[in-house]
Design an enzyme around this catalytic site. Structure first.
Site, PDB file in Angstrom:
ATOM      1  N   CYS A  26       0.871  -1.176   0.000  1.00 36.51           N
ATOM      2  CA  CYS A  26       0.000   0.000   0.000  1.00 36.51           C
ATOM      3  C   CYS A  26       0.908   1.225   0.000  1.00 36.51           C
ATOM      4  O   CYS A  26       2.023   1.170  -0.500  1.00 36.51           O
ATOM      5  CB  CYS A  26      -0.933  -0.021   1.206  1.00 36.51           C
ATOM      6  SG  CYS A  26      -0.080  -0.040   2.796  1.00 36.51           S
ATOM      7  N   HIS A 538      32.898  -6.300  27.920  1.00 41.67           N
ATOM      8  CA  HIS A 538      33.515  -6.773  29.168  1.00 41.67           C
ATOM      9  C   HIS A 538      33.217  -5.766  30.263  1.00 41.67           C
ATOM     10  O   HIS A 538      33.580  -4.597  30.151  1.00 41.67           O
ATOM     11  CB  HIS A 538      35.024  -6.937  28.998  1.00 41.67           C
ATOM     12  CG  HIS A 538      35.679  -7.759  30.074  1.00 41.67           C
ATOM     13  ND1 HIS A 538      35.910  -7.265  31.341  1.00 41.67           N
ATOM     14  CD2 HIS A 538      36.120  -9.042  30.083  1.00 41.67           C
ATOM     15  CE1 HIS A 538      36.495  -8.202  32.074  1.00 41.67           C
ATOM     16  NE2 HIS A 538      36.629  -9.296  31.338  1.00 41.67           N
TER      17      HIS A 538
END
Length: 631
Positions: A26, A538
Site C-alpha cells: 500500500c 567486558h
C-alpha cells in the site's frame, strides 16, 4: 538505503519466497499473507535499514517501510518471482488456513479500496478546491474550466460502482469485465433518469424498486459477492469450448435483473441504515463522538480495522451528501504530527530526531504509519499524548458539527472538502490537536530513563558490504581504550574499541545480531552482528573473580537480539565498593576485517585510522570527545 539489499533481507526474514501466499503493498507497507507466520523473524526484519516496524494483524504480515515502499517492493517482487508485481493483492491458491470473518471482511475491504485510494483522494481534494474557488469568486459554475475540472473530480465518485466492481471482482476471483458490465448497468443514464424521476418499471411483471446507484458502495459489492457464487456453477455447466462466451452471457442475464430487483435495493437499504445509525450517534452527542474518534482512530489503524469505516464514510457522502467523521479523523492524524514534533524537539538521539522530523511532514499529508510505528508508538508515551490531543481536538471539531463534502484522505490537504458547516471548528480542532500534541509530548512524553538512554552513535564499523552502526552499550563517560587499567585491553591485543565509565546499571545491545557467548559469571558477553562484526562487552576489570556476584544475565547464547535490547544487569556501585574497577569495554575482536571511522574530519588525519567518539550527557548537554590513534 540499498533497496535491493533490503528487499533480499526482508525476503529471507519472512521465510523466503516459498513461504509467501500473497504479496502486495500500500502507501507505506509491504503486505504479505504467509503460509506460516512462525517462519518469519520479526525482530530480524525490524532491525533492517529502512524498516520502521513489523505488524502482524488482520491476517496480514505487514512490514512498514514508509514512503519508499514501492522501491523496496519492486526488487522483492522480482526476487520472489511474483507474477503480478503491482500494488494489488495477487491471486493465490487457498492455503487451507481458516480465517476469521472479521479478518476476511477487513482483507476484502482493504483489497477493494487500496488500489485506487490515491486517485480517490486526489479527486476528493479537487472537488474541495473547486468549492473553495467558487466561494472566493475565482470561478463560476458556468465557466468551462470549472465544468471540466468538476467532471474529473465528481466523475470518479459518480461512477464509483464501476471501479469497485473491478477491484472487488479481482479480490473475489471472478470475471472483472463482467462485473464492470454489471456496474455500468446500475449507472446506465437511461435507468438513472427513470429512477431519478421515481418512475416504476418491471421485469416480466416483477416491479423494480426505483433506486439510484451512482456514487453508491454497498450494492455493487453485494452484487459481485453474489456473482462469485453463480460464476463457478456456470463454468461447470458449459463446456470449455464455449465457456468464455456463455458464462458471461448468462451471468449478465441472471445478475442484471437480480441486482436491480433484489441485491441492489437490499444494499441500498443497508447503506441507508448505516448512514442513519452514524447520524443518530453523532447527533446525540457530537462532541463525545468527536472525542472518541479523535482518541482511538490511530488505534484502529494499528489493528487494521480502520478499513471497515471507509465504506461507511463513502456511503454517508452518497446518501447524505456529507460525512461527519472525516474532519474528526483529520484531527486524529494531525495530533500524531504534533507528537512527532514534540519528539523532534525533545529527543537528543540523532536517529530518532531525524525520523521524528521527517514524520511530521508525512503525517501532515495524511500518512501516519512512519510516525506511529517509528516514533510515537515506539516510545509509547508520545502516542498517548497524541491520543489525548486528538480527543480534545476531535471534541472541538465534532461539537462544531464539521462535515466533509467529499471523500479524501484525512490530512491538511483535505481542508477544502470541509468548507461549509463547522469549518471554523475543524480548523480550531486541527490547530489545538497539533499544538497540544507537541506540547504534551515535550513535557510528558519521555520518562527519565528514556532521556538517559538517548545517545548518539559512538562508532561506525564499515566493511565491504556496507555500513554498520555500533552504539555505546551503557550510559556514561567515554575514555580512550589505552587508558584502561588492564594491559590486555589497553594494548588492543584483543582488538580496537572504546571504554565507558558507566553511569547506568544496564548493559544494552550495541548492535542487532546474535549472542555468540554468555559467560557464566555474567561479567562478559559476545555478540556477532548481522553484518559480521564480532563484539565483546567486558564489564569491569578482573570481575571474573566475583563468580557472578552483582551480575544478572538477561539473554541466552544463540539468542537473536535487537539494537538497544537489555543484555546484562549489574551493580556498578557494588563493584566499586568491592574494590573492582567498573569500567565497561566494548571491543571489536575481528578488527582486522574492518576500518573504523566516524567523520570527514577523522578521515582527513595523517593517521592510519582515528576513532573519534562523542557521548552526550543529556543532563547538562556537555560533550566528551575522545580520540584513539593507531600509527
Amino acid at each position: 538505503m540499498d533497496y535491493n539489499a533490503t528487499a533480499k533481507q526482508i525476503l529471507a526474514g519472512i521465510g523466503g519466497k516459498e513461504n509467501i501466499n500473497t504479496a502486495w503493498h500500500c502507501a507505506t507497507r509491504l503486505r504479505f499473507k504467509l503460509k506460516d507466520d512462525k517462519l518469519a523473524d520479526g525482530e530480524k526484519i525490524e532491525a533492517l535499514d529502512g524498516v520502521i516496524t513489523v505488524v502482524n494483524s488482520a491476517g496480514q504480515y505487514q512490514v512498514v517501510i514508509g514512503n519508499t515502499v514501492e522501491k523496496v517492493f519492486a526488487p522483492l517482487a522480482e526476487l520472489a518471482g511474483l507474477e503480478n508485481p503491482d500494488n494489488q493483492e495477487a491471486d493465490v491458491a487457498d492455503d487451507g488456513k481458516k480465517e476469521s470473518i472479521i479478518n476476511k471482511l477487513i482483507g476484502f475491504i482493504s483489497g477493494v479500496f487500496t488500489p485506487f485510494l490515491g486517485a480517490m483522494a486526489g479527486a476528493g481534494i479537487l472537488k474541495g478546491l473547486l468549492a473553495l474557488f467558487l466561494s472566493l469568486g475565482w470561478l463560476t459554475e458556468k465557466s468551462g474550466a470549472y465544468q471540466i475540472w468538476y467532471a474529473a473530480g465528481d466523475g470518479f465518485f459518480y461512477f464509483l460502482p464501476i471501479l469497485l466492481a473491478f477491484t472487488a471482482a479481482k479480490k473475489l476471483k471472478v470475471n472483472q469485465f463482467v462485473a464492470v458490465a454489471l456496474a455500468t448497468a446500475l449507472v446506465y443514464p437511461a435507468l438513472v433518469a427513470i429512477t431519478s424521476s421515481s418512475q416504476t418499471i418491471n421485469f416480466f411483471g416483477i416491479p423494480v424498486i426505483p433506486t439510484t446507484y451512482t456514487s453508491s458502495v454497498i450494492p455493487i459489492l453485494l452484487a459481485v459477492w453474489v456473482m462469485s457464487f453463480i460464476e463457478p456453477v456456470l463454468d461447470k455447466v458449459f463446456p470449455e469450448a464455449v465457456r468464455n462466451i456463455f458464462t458471461p452471457l448468462f451471468l449478465l442475464l441472471i445478475m442484471a435483473p437480480l441486482t436491480l430487483i433484489v441485491v441492489g435495493p437490499l444494499g441500498a437499504g443497508i447503506g441507508t441504515l448505516l448512514s442513519s445509525g452514524v447520524s443518530a450517534i453523532y447527533n446525540f452527542a457530537p462532541a463525545l463522538a468527536g472525542a472518541l474518534m479523535g482518541a482511538f482512530w490511530q488505534v484502529f489503524v494499528i489493528f487494521g480495522v480502520h478499513w471497515t469505516f471507509v465504506p461507511v464514510m463513502m456511503n454517508n457522502i452518497g446518501k447524505l451528501g456529507y460525512d461527519p467523521l472525516l474532519p474528526i479523523l483529520s484531527v486524529a492524524v494531525i495530533s500524531q504530527a504534533g507528537a512527532a514534533l514534540g519528539v523532534f524537539l525533545k529527543s537528543k538521539d540523532s536517529k530518532m530526531k531525524s525520523l521524528a522530523g521527517s514524520s511530521v511532514a508525512t503525517a501532515l499529508l495524511g500518512i501516519t504509519e512512519p510516525t506511529i510505528y517509528g516514533v510515537t508508538l515506539k516510545l509509547k508515551r508520545p502516542f498517548i499524548m497524541a491520543a489525548i490531543a486528538g480527543a480534545i481536538g476531535g471534541a472541538i471539531a465534532g461539537g462544531g458539527q464539521a462535515h466533509a463534502s467529499s471523500f479524501t484522505l484525512p490530512s491538511l490537504l483535505a481542508l477544502p472538502t470541509y468548507l461549509g458547516n463547522g469549518f471554523t471548528s475543524v480548523v480550531i480542532g486541527l490547530v489545538v490537536a497539533f499544538v497540544l500534541g507537541a506540547v504534551l509530548t515535550y513535557l510528558f512524553g519521555f520518562s527519565k530513563q528514556q532521556l538517559k538512554n538517548d545517545e548518539t552513535i559512538n562508532a561506525t564499523v564499515v566493511d565491504q558490504d556496507g555500513q554498520e552502526s555500533i552504539i555505546s552499550p551503557v550510559s556514561g563517560t567515554i575514555i580512550p581504550l589505552k587508558n584502561v587499567k588492564d594491559e590486555v585491553f589497553a594494548s588492543e591485543a584483543m582488538g580496537q574499541g572504546i571504554a565507558i565509565v558507566p553511569t547506568s546499571n544496564i548493559i544494552k545491545a550495541p548492535v542487532s545480531g546474535t549472542v555468540s557467548a554468555v559467560y557464566p559469571t555474567g561479567h562478559a558477553i559476545g555478540i556477532i552482528s548481522e553484518n559480521g562484526a564480532e563484539v565483546l562487552i567486558h564489564i569491569g576489570i578482573d570481575t571474573v573473580e566475583l563468580n557472578g556476584q552483582h551480575f544478572k544475565t538477561l539473554v541466552k547464547q544463540n539468542q537473536k537480539i535487537t539494537l538497544g535490547e537489555p543484555l546484562v544487569e549489574f551493580d556498578r556501585e557494588a563493584l566499586r565498593s568491592a574494590g573492582y574497577d567498573n569500567t565497561v569495554m566494548l571491543i571489536i575482536t575481528n578488527t582486522a576485517a574492518y576500518r573504523i571511522e566516524d567523520t570527514e574530519e577523522t578521515m582527513a588525519t595523517d593517521s592510519n585510522w582515528v576513532l573519534k567518539l562523542t557521548q552526550r550527557n543529556t543532563e547538562n548537554q556537555n560533550e566528551y570527545r575522545g580520540e584513539v590513534k593507531h600509527v
